[in-house]
Design an enzyme around this catalytic site. Structure first.
Site, PDB file in Angstrom:
ATOM      1  N   ASP A 226       0.823  -1.214   0.000  1.00 36.65           N
ATOM      2  CA  ASP A 226       0.000   0.000   0.000  1.00 36.65           C
ATOM      3  C   ASP A 226       0.861   1.271   0.000  1.00 36.65           C
ATOM      4  O   ASP A 226       2.086   1.214  -0.050  1.00 36.65           O
ATOM      5  CB  ASP A 226      -0.956  -0.036   1.190  1.00 36.65           C
ATOM      6  N   ASP A 282     -10.090   3.041  -4.269  1.00 41.12           N
ATOM      7  CA  ASP A 282     -10.572   1.772  -3.731  1.00 41.12           C
ATOM      8  C   ASP A 282     -11.959   1.454  -4.287  1.00 41.12           C
ATOM      9  O   ASP A 282     -12.789   2.345  -4.503  1.00 41.12           O
ATOM     10  CB  ASP A 282     -10.677   1.846  -2.202  1.00 41.12           C
TER      11      ASP A 282
END
Length: 472
Positions: A226, A282
């Site tokens: 991430d 996302d």
């Protein structure tokens, strides 16, 4: 002389006022709406016409640019790409650290979309058992991935990552061993910053080689990496290659999935280092977000291929906030785009209807096709779209996607992907699992329900002579 100079200056200022106003439609994110208003108010009154004209142009341009984010991008659009689909060839990839993985898009399960930070080892063990019970590994879903919130907030005394003792008391190696014994692979999450995104756990920036060795010692097969809480002076293209090198020196092949959110356009450069890279925000279990991610991912189609794939994020099928038609569209477009197919729902309670979507072997075969060329949008009329891509065996996959709120008649033209009008082809419907009795010439029309998607295979194409020179 003075009068001529004054006229020249006035003309230039007026012209400048118009340019600033018009350009602000595109540059408003940089200038800012309040600053633009401040500038416009201080233009002399004699240039009021030019100021107003510029502002009107700015608003029009900005509205046109923003129409996609406002949910009306397809209302008046009419586009045809004329992609010469039969000339498309697999992307030649030159990886700096080639781990030999990702020759087809990854398939598996992750608990993040459903559980986020409430995940624990009982949930993971239960879903691994469900994967086997539902026979999903035989369909290709063979990676089990634990996302954020598995690690402790601090490293151990030796500086190593460790699991949270409350939620994962058995440790990551035990989970990996369990997955391997059941014929599956196991993946973990970390972050290219000092803390993870959601729960602010220990992350890997500055510890890349140590963590890669730890992951290898646990038997990890996949790493999602991430992009939170990193040093501001270290851009993505400086941080992510470090973990790539570390993983490839760990002594274990580990699929490297960059989760950079598309901020630094990773599709352009990440193919040298990673097996997949996120291209956008996302995913959410909401129809507008599915549309947005599909459009964003489509922009980078030419950069995907065996060994490295564009990733619009995980699948939401089965989480219950969209209709079956919308879930079919979600699964169809992700598959045609050669996106990783990562199940994101609770498998122990999945419904039969949602499971049937995940188990559509013909759609999965499109995603896993060995040619490895990402399909893309080839035409759009209003909210009716046609997506297409080449497959091995001289076949073509075509999707008719209705993004509107009413049932629509969608036209598929050979013209849009480089076939001559006189070409004929056999057609198979991949959702109905039916072959059409008649060969189709120059295209065909299908009626598609609101937010649904039909997927078809064209085969036995009678002519291969093409007349577009746009290339793949």
């Amino acid at each position: 002389m003075r009068n001529r100079s004054s006229i020249f200056v006035r003309s230039m200022v007026a012209y400048w006022c118009w340019i600033v106003g018009a350009a602000s439609g595109i540059a408003v994110r940089v200038i800012g709406a309040k600053r633009l208003q401040w500038i416009s108010k201080r233009v002399p009154m004699e240039y009021l016409f030019w100021r107003n004209l510029g502002i009107v142009a700015a608003v029009a341009i900005f509205a046109w640019k923003a129409r996609g984010r406002l949910g009306c991008s397809q209302l008046f659009d009419r586009t045809h790409t004329k992609w010469d689909i039969r000339k498309a060839v697999p992307l030649e990839r030159r990886m700096v650290y080639d781990n030999g993985l990702g020759q087809t898009p990854l398939m598996g399960w992750s608990g993040w979309n459903f559980y986020e930070c409430t995940i624990n080892e009982k949930i993971v063990y239960g879903n691994m058992d469900a994967l086997v019970r539902l026979d999903l590994p035989s369909y290709g879903y063979n990676y089990v991935i634990v996302d954020d919130c598995w690690s402790a907030y601090k490293r151990d005394k030796e500086g190593n990552l460790r699991s949270d003792k409350k939620t994962f008391p058995s440790g990551m190696k035990a989970l990996a061993d369990y997955a391997h014994k059941r014929g599956m692979k196991f993946g973990l999450y970390s972050d290219a910053g000092r803390m993870t995104c959601k729960c602010h756990r220990a992350a890997s920036e500055g510890h890349e080689f140590r963590d890669a060795r730890t992951f290898a010692s646990w038997g990890i097969d996949y790493l999602k990496y991430d992009n939170c809480f990193h040093k501001k002076n270290r851009p993505s293209h400086a941080r992510y290659p470090v973990m790539s090198e570390a993983l490839n020196k760990s002594g274990r092949p580990i699929f490297y999935a960059m989760c950079e959110w598309g901020e630094d356009h990773p599709a352009v450069w990440a193919g040298k280092y990673a097996n997949s890279w996120r291209t956008s925000l996302d995913v959410k279990d909401r129809w507008p977000r599915i549309e947005l991610l599909a459009d964003d991912n489509n922009l980078w189609a030419s950069y995907a291929g065996p060994g490295g794939w564009n990733d619009p994020d995980m699948l939401q099928v089965g989480n219950g906030r969209m209709t079956l038609a919308e879930y079919r569209s979600h699964f169809s477009i992700w598959s045609i785009m050669k996106a990783p197919l990562i199940i994101g729902c609770e498998l122990r309670t999945i419904t039969k209807e949602h499971l049937e979507i995940y188990k559509n072997t013909e759609i999965i075969a499109v995603n896993q096709d060995s040619l490895g060329i990402q399909g893309r949008k080839v035409s759009q009329i209003g909210q009716s779209e046609v997506w297409a891509g080449p497959l091995s065996g001289d076949k073509i996959v075509v999707a008719a996607w209705n993004r509107g709120w009413k049932r629509a008649l969608i036209t598929i033209n050979w013209y849009d992907f480089g076939l001559e009008p006189s070409v004929t082809a056999s057609v198979r419907d991949l959702w109905k699992h039916e072959d059409w009795t008649q060969r189709q010439e120059d295209g065909f029309e299908v009626e598609i329900d609101s937010h649904d998607c039909g997927v078809y295979i064209l085969s036995n194409i009678s002519m291969v002579e093409l007349y577009f020179n746009s290339g793949g």
